[in-house]
Design an enzyme around this catalytic site. Structure first.
Site, PDB file in Angstrom:
ATOM      1  N   ARG A   1      67.231  30.458  10.042  1.00  0.00           N
ATOM      2  CA  ARG A   1      68.102  30.187  11.124  1.00  0.00           C
ATOM      3  C   ARG A   1      68.474  28.712  11.374  1.00  0.00           C
ATOM      4  O   ARG A   1      69.454  28.646  11.846  1.00  0.00           O
ATOM      5  CB  ARG A   1      66.914  30.202  12.227  1.00  0.00           C
TER       6      ARG A   1
ATOM      7  N   LYS B   1      70.484  26.339  17.585  1.00  0.00           N
ATOM      8  CA  LYS B   1      69.545  25.385  17.930  1.00  0.00           C
ATOM      9  C   LYS B   1      69.777  24.024  17.632  1.00  0.00           C
ATOM     10  O   LYS B   1      69.378  23.366  16.863  1.00  0.00           O
ATOM     11  CB  LYS B   1      68.351  25.951  17.232  1.00  0.00           C
TER      12      LYS B   1
ATOM     13  N   GLU C   1      66.692  33.618  29.614  1.00  0.00           N
ATOM     14  CA  GLU C   1      65.370  33.146  29.012  1.00  0.00           C
ATOM     15  C   GLU C   1      64.892  31.912  29.502  1.00  0.00           C
ATOM     16  O   GLU C   1      65.418  31.508  30.639  1.00  0.00           O
ATOM     17  CB  GLU C   1      65.600  32.923  27.340  1.00  0.00           C
TER      18      GLU C   1
END
Ligand code: PMP
Length: 296
Positions: free
Chosen positions: A57, A156, A189
């Protein structure tokens, strides 16, 4: 929260250095522009939970911002293990960071020739133990989650201000977590966690298109825990009313693990405590990671 031990060794651009001397330039674009990416990873009983998935990721985030760390996935995995070993960590939290590196004061990222890469292996306690027993209280942030078209939450990046400002809303309200909606008002979220709801024994979680980080804990809960415990989890569009009227709500995240929500905006969720299905997931998650955490 991570507490830095006196003699922590930091992996920095290929070598282990003392935390007191591990430093980053004021000209690093990670500092000047939040230009970089990161991962948080857990160590349980000496095993690094989902290490490979986290590093993959991380590289996906790097590719999305056209940042070349100068290391392969395998080299970063080895470096993470080296950092954990150097600090003799059996349990804890790893922070892996790539920044664009040192450049000029202008935005151009390609004037930063070498990325800065560092790894910290520390302790963590995100939420107090009592919250796992009694349930977390959360608020609904007024600030929407950044839309995918502007900055995909699945990257991210080091620029976490969207989440931090929502976190400040939570703290101002005396809570530790805030639920974020997308621009259309659909549930997305929390500031550092994914969300699940339980209604009439059926579990759902916001679809990826809502604009969420594709949480590694979320995926583990969907793929591994749910099927083992006899549930199918539906990824779908979820409204705020559904969350407020759910029988149970729980959050997942690397730092939070699986944690039940007891109250939303001071109103009880279900009975206002951690529900039975959430407790089963919490317990099974803990059992698995403590016994033999998968590193894939
Ligand atoms: N959403 C956000 C915004 C997060 O920062 C995190 C924590 N990394 C999560 C969800 C949970 O993702 P993971 O399970 O991969 O830690």
């Amino acid at each position: 929260m991570p507490q830095v031990a006196a003699k922590t060794k930091i992996w920095m651009n290929g070598s282990l250095v003392d935390s007191e001397t591990a430093s980053i330039s004021v000209f690093d674009h990670g500092v000047l522009y939040g230009d970089g990416c990161f991962e948080g990873i857990r160590i349980y009983n000496g095993r690094i939970f989902k290490l490979h998935s986290h590093v993959v990721r991380m590289f996906n985030s790097a590719v999305a911002m056209r940042l070349q760390p100068g290391y392969t996935v395998k080299e970063i995995e080895d470096a993470v293990r080296e950092t954990v070993a150097a600090n003799d960590r059996q349990d804890g939290y790893i922070r892996l960071v790539f920044t664009r590196g040192v450049g000029t004061l202008g935005l151009n990222p390609f004037l930063c020739p070498t990325a800065t890469v560092f790894i910290i292996a520390e302790k963590i306690q995100l939420f107090p133990d009592v919250m796992y027993e009694e349930g977390l209280s959360i608020v609904v942030a007024q600030r929407p989650r950044v839309p995918i078209k502007c900055l995909d939450p699945n990257v991210k990046s080091l620029n976490y201000l969207n989440n931090i400002l929502a976190k400040i809303e939570a703290i101002d309200a005396g809570c530790l977590e805030a639920l974020m909606l997308n621009l259309e008002g659909e549930v997305a979220e929390c500031t550092g966690d994914n969300i699940f709801i339980v209604k009439d024994g059926h579990i759902s979680t916001p679809r990826k298109e809502a604009g969420i980080l594709h949480g590694i804990t979320r995926q583990y809960v969907i793929d591994e825990l749910a099927s083992f415990l006899g549930y199918t989890i539906e990824e779908r569009r979820i409204t705020l009313d559904e969350v407020k009227e759910a029988d149970e709500v729980f959050l997942t995240g690397t730092a939070a693990e699986v944690i039940g929500v007891g109250h939303i905006e001071d109103e009880p969720v279900g009975l206002g405590s951690v529900g039975p299905i959430t407790k089963t997931f919490e317990a099974e998650f803990r059992r698995r990671v403590m016994n033999d955490a998968p590193e894939d």
